[in-house]
Design a protein around this motif. Sequence first.
Motif, PDB file in Angstrom:
ATOM      1  N   THR A   1      -3.462   2.750  -5.293  1.00 46.58           N
ATOM      2  CA  THR A   1      -4.771   2.122  -5.256  1.00 46.58           C
ATOM      3  C   THR A   1      -5.802   3.197  -5.556  1.00 46.58           C
ATOM      4  O   THR A   1      -5.915   4.168  -4.808  1.00 46.58           O
ATOM      5  CB  THR A   1      -5.055   1.521  -3.863  1.00 46.58           C
ATOM      6  N   PRO A   2      -6.534   3.054  -6.650  1.00 47.50           N
ATOM      7  CA  PRO A   2      -7.531   4.076  -6.979  1.00 47.50           C
ATOM      8  C   PRO A   2      -8.637   4.104  -5.933  1.00 47.50           C
ATOM      9  O   PRO A   2      -9.008   3.086  -5.376  1.00 47.50           O
ATOM     10  CB  PRO A   2      -8.072   3.645  -8.346  1.00 47.50           C
ATOM     11  N   SER A  11       0.822  -1.220   0.000  1.00 47.01           N
ATOM     12  CA  SER A  11       0.000   0.000   0.000  1.00 47.01           C
ATOM     13  C   SER A  11       0.851   1.263   0.000  1.00 47.01           C
ATOM     14  O   SER A  11       0.377   2.321  -0.392  1.00 47.01           O
ATOM     15  CB  SER A  11      -0.935  -0.004   1.203  1.00 47.01           C
ATOM     16  N   VAL A  12       2.094   1.170   0.413  1.00 46.39           N
ATOM     17  CA  VAL A  12       2.984   2.331   0.421  1.00 46.39           C
ATOM     18  C   VAL A  12       3.513   2.623  -0.976  1.00 46.39           C
ATOM     19  O   VAL A  12       3.639   3.781  -1.380  1.00 46.39           O
ATOM     20  CB  VAL A  12       4.162   2.102   1.398  1.00 46.39           C
TER      21      VAL A  12
END
Length: 133
Positions: free
Chosen positions: A70-71, A65-66
Amino acid sequence: MSEELINVAGCMGLANYNNRDDLVRLLKKFLVTGRNREAVDQFVAGLECCGVLAEVRQSADAWKSVFVFTPCNLTTERIENIFKIVWSEEGSNCFQKEKRLVSYWRDFILDLSGMLNDCTGTFKTLAFSLQNK
């Protein structure tokens, strides 16, 4: 343009139609990684310097996630949380101006919420027809 790209990518020997698939594969690789190689190497060196790279390699899923976009839907709450208000001393002239400015900002957010499509959370698009007259 295409000849220049082929030359910069170092693929001049493949620039004929018999090797088209190989040429496309090599050009894609160059465009994605080759032309950015120096920046990527510098980024990796920075991660190694801080000791982060080993952690990323050990637990890649935790770090995804870093590093991976992610839209997400644009909502008024997200827009409103862009800024954190730091108020001046209560009762000062600056405080009064800030209160007025924040009320304008909140009015803007309310107007914006009317533009958001409730189904998708995206902005409705305003389009114009361009026709030759």
